[in-house]
Scaffold this motif. Structure first.
Motif, mmCIF file in Angstrom:
data_model
loop_
_atom_site.group_PDB
_atom_site.id
_atom_site.type_symbol
_atom_site.label_atom_id
_atom_site.label_comp_id
_atom_site.label_asym_id
_atom_site.label_seq_id
_atom_site.Cartn_x
_atom_site.Cartn_y
_atom_site.Cartn_z
ATOM 1 N N LEU A 244 -24.905 -63.025 84.814
ATOM 2 C CA LEU A 244 -26.002 -62.618 85.679
ATOM 3 C C LEU A 244 -26.148 -63.551 86.874
ATOM 4 N N ARG A 245 -25.837 -64.833 86.614
ATOM 5 C CA ARG A 245 -26.019 -65.807 87.686
ATOM 6 C C ARG A 245 -24.806 -65.907 88.611
ATOM 7 N N ARG A 246 -23.698 -65.228 88.208
ATOM 8 C CA ARG A 246 -22.479 -65.331 88.997
ATOM 9 C C ARG A 246 -22.725 -64.743 90.390
ATOM 10 N N PRO A 247 -22.229 -65.377 91.443
ATOM 11 C CA PRO A 247 -22.452 -64.823 92.775
ATOM 12 C C PRO A 247 -21.738 -63.478 92.925
ATOM 13 N N PRO A 248 -22.217 -62.610 93.806
ATOM 14 C CA PRO A 248 -21.602 -61.295 93.935
ATOM 15 C C PRO A 248 -20.126 -61.412 94.291
ATOM 16 N N TYR A 249 -19.342 -60.464 93.804
ATOM 17 C CA TYR A 249 -17.909 -60.447 94.073
ATOM 18 C C TYR A 249 -17.611 -59.563 95.279
ATOM 19 N N PRO A 250 -16.672 -59.888 96.166
ATOM 20 C CA PRO A 250 -16.092 -61.216 96.313
ATOM 21 C C PRO A 250 -17.085 -62.124 97.046
ATOM 22 N N ALA A 251 -17.386 -63.250 96.418
ATOM 23 C CA ALA A 251 -18.462 -64.118 96.891
ATOM 24 C C ALA A 251 -18.286 -64.511 98.343
ATOM 25 N N SER A 252 -17.049 -64.702 98.755
ATOM 26 C CA SER A 252 -16.822 -65.182 100.117
ATOM 27 C C SER A 252 -17.351 -64.204 101.160
ATOM 28 N N LEU A 253 -17.395 -62.907 100.817
ATOM 29 C CA LEU A 253 -17.830 -61.923 101.803
ATOM 30 C C LEU A 253 -19.311 -62.036 102.132
ATOM 31 N N LEU A 254 -20.045 -62.722 101.283
ATOM 32 C CA LEU A 254 -21.470 -62.895 101.534
ATOM 33 C C LEU A 254 -21.707 -64.050 102.499
ATOM 34 N N THR B 23 -10.520 -63.028 109.413
ATOM 35 C CA THR B 23 -9.315 -62.775 110.197
ATOM 36 C C THR B 23 -8.107 -62.452 109.330
ATOM 37 N N GLY B 24 -8.049 -63.000 108.127
ATOM 38 C CA GLY B 24 -6.868 -62.796 107.281
ATOM 39 C C GLY B 24 -7.256 -62.303 105.913
ATOM 40 N N SER B 25 -6.329 -61.602 105.210
ATOM 41 C CA SER B 25 -6.678 -60.985 103.934
ATOM 42 C C SER B 25 -7.063 -62.025 102.876
ATOM 43 N N ALA B 26 -6.606 -63.264 103.051
ATOM 44 C CA ALA B 26 -6.979 -64.304 102.090
ATOM 45 C C ALA B 26 -8.482 -64.528 102.104
ATOM 46 N N ARG B 27 -9.124 -64.084 103.164
ATOM 47 C CA ARG B 27 -10.564 -64.309 103.317
ATOM 48 C C ARG B 27 -11.427 -63.281 102.602
ATOM 49 N N GLY B 28 -10.877 -62.208 102.087
ATOM 50 C CA GLY B 28 -11.713 -61.342 101.264
ATOM 51 C C GLY B 28 -11.842 -59.899 101.679
ATOM 52 N N ALA B 29 -12.161 -59.589 102.948
ATOM 53 C CA ALA B 29 -12.311 -58.190 103.328
ATOM 54 C C ALA B 29 -10.933 -57.523 103.247
ATOM 55 N N TYR B 30 -10.903 -56.218 102.969
ATOM 56 C CA TYR B 30 -9.587 -55.607 102.745
ATOM 57 C C TYR B 30 -8.836 -55.327 104.031
ATOM 58 N N ARG C 104 -20.926 -53.121 100.651
ATOM 59 C CA ARG C 104 -20.342 -53.540 99.369
ATOM 60 C C ARG C 104 -19.589 -52.404 98.674
ATOM 61 N N GLU C 105 -20.085 -51.165 98.871
ATOM 62 C CA GLU C 105 -19.410 -50.055 98.172
ATOM 63 C C GLU C 105 -18.012 -49.756 98.723
ATOM 64 N N TRP C 106 -17.694 -50.302 99.914
ATOM 65 C CA TRP C 106 -16.336 -50.112 100.436
ATOM 66 C C TRP C 106 -15.404 -51.220 99.951
ATOM 67 N N GLU C 107 -15.964 -52.404 99.765
ATOM 68 C CA GLU C 107 -15.124 -53.589 99.545
ATOM 69 C C GLU C 107 -14.966 -53.943 98.064
ATOM 70 N N PRO D 225 -10.254 -48.472 100.148
ATOM 71 C CA PRO D 225 -9.205 -49.456 100.437
ATOM 72 C C PRO D 225 -7.834 -49.045 99.893
ATOM 73 N N GLU D 226 -7.843 -48.233 98.807
ATOM 74 C CA GLU D 226 -6.570 -47.797 98.209
ATOM 75 C C GLU D 226 -6.113 -46.451 98.777
ATOM 76 N N GLY D 227 -6.896 -45.874 99.668
ATOM 77 C CA GLY D 227 -6.623 -44.512 100.141
ATOM 78 C C GLY D 227 -5.414 -44.442 101.060
#
Ligand SMILES: CCCCCCCCCCCCCC(=O)SCCNC(=O)CCNC(=O)[C@H](O)C(C)(C)COP(=O)(O)OP(=O)(O)OC[C@H]1O[C@@H](n2cnc3c(N)ncnc32)[C@H](O)[C@@H]1OP(=O)(O)O
Length: 264
Positions: free
Chosen positions: A35-45, A53-60, A85-88, A107-109
């Motif tokens: 419950l306390r875990r930050p939202p996934y992927p946390a970095s996007l928050l 700028t790069g995929s390593a950063r989280g957004a697809y 959030r519903e896209w990522e 993202p998989e489309g």
């Protein structure tokens, strides 16, 4: 009977109860941690737009994934990158009650995909990077007109929501789409839409606003592939579910427009 022989009989209920208590404690700990875990992927928050700028950063989809001629959108200070959030976050999407994948933002489309939206709040303009994949095909190597029309419907809905403080505040009621040039499978184009005007009147004792929207799908050399004349009306209650997801609001910071679903 010797007391030593009876001991396991007495000890086993005690051991059983201790096991149960220990198990519950561990479960409680794990649940609490989850419950306390930050939202996934946390970095996007946390990330600022310039860091996406790069995929390593989280957004697809990020600046490095875009063709050269569209890369500037990711660095334009007038534009906010939109991150819903519903896209990522597919796992959150399922948990929050969506039944499937988004027609335009999967993202998989591999059909038609808006891979990044940018909102200009001052100019009430929405710009998207759009990819046309093989699942959007109709004639050999060419895309279905419905792919362009779905795209325009998506823009019409989102431009209306981005310009308002609350989500699901309205509904798209007209998507008049002009198909002007064939779009090829594999094309990447730019979608640009804007709110042209709004008319508010009283209906049933409440204000009702008509939002008039126009948009174009343009290629690298400025050629127009499709255009839109659209209409949304506000307010309209579309969601029938009354929960925290339906009551989301916008969080605008560091060049990013996020929905408050990232905090749920
Ligand atoms: C923070 C987090 C955010 C998350 C955001 C997620 C975003 C997701 C975005 C996803 C986006 C994805 C894409 C999507 O968007 S998906 C949504 C696609 N849209 C729909 O499904 C809408 C279906 N339509 C309806 O349900 C009803 O028509 C509604 C409820 C909207 C209106 O029925 P209602 O009985 O309540 O109203 P009314 O009939 O009295 O009409 C009121 C006024 O409007 C005028 N009018 C009505 N229809 C039309 C028309 N077709 N052309 C021209 N005008 C029309 C009408 O003449 C009248 O004006 P006036 O005559 O009084 O002057």
């Amino acid at each position: 009977m010797h007391p030593c022989v009876r001991l396991p009989l007495v000890a086993s209920p005690v051991a059983f109860a201790t096991g149960i208590a220990l198990g519950s404690f561990v479960t409680l700990l794990l649940t609490h941690k989850r419950l306390r875990r930050p939202p996934y992927p946390a970095s996007l928050l946390r990330l600022r737009k310039a860091e996406l700028t790069g995929s390593a950063r989280g957004a697809y989809f990020n600046a490095e994934d875009a063709p050269e001629w569209l890369r500037g959108l990711f660095f334009d200070p007038a534009l906010q990158r939109v991150l819903l959030r519903e896209w990522e976050d597919a796992a959150w999407r399922r948990r929050a009650g969506w039944l499937g994948t988004d027609l335009i933002h999967n993202p998989e489309g591999n059909g038609v995909q808006v891979v990044a939206y940018f909102w200009d709040a001052a100019a009430l303009t929405l710009t998207g990077v759009v990819k046309f994949g093989p699942a959007a095909e109709s004639h050999r190597g060419l895309c279905h007109g419905g792919a362009m029309t779905s795209l325009m419907d998506d823009l019409c809905g989102h431009i209306c929501f981005f310009s308002s403080g609350t989500p699901w505040c309205g509904a798209t009621v007209q998507v008049n789409c002009k198909l002007m040039k064939p779009v090829r499978v594999g094309d990447v184009h730019k979608l640009v839409g804007r709110i042209d005007r709004q008319e508010t009147k009283e209906k049933g004792g409440k204000p009702l606003t008509k939002v008039f929207i126009s948009a174009e799908l343009v290629g690298e050399r400025g050629e127009v592939f499709a255009s839109l004349e659209g209409l949304s009306i506000v307010p309209v209650v579309m969601s029938t579910i009354d929960d925290a997801v339906s009551k989301r609001s916008w969080i605008s910071s560091d060049g990013v427009l996020r929905d408050s679903g990232w905090l749920l």
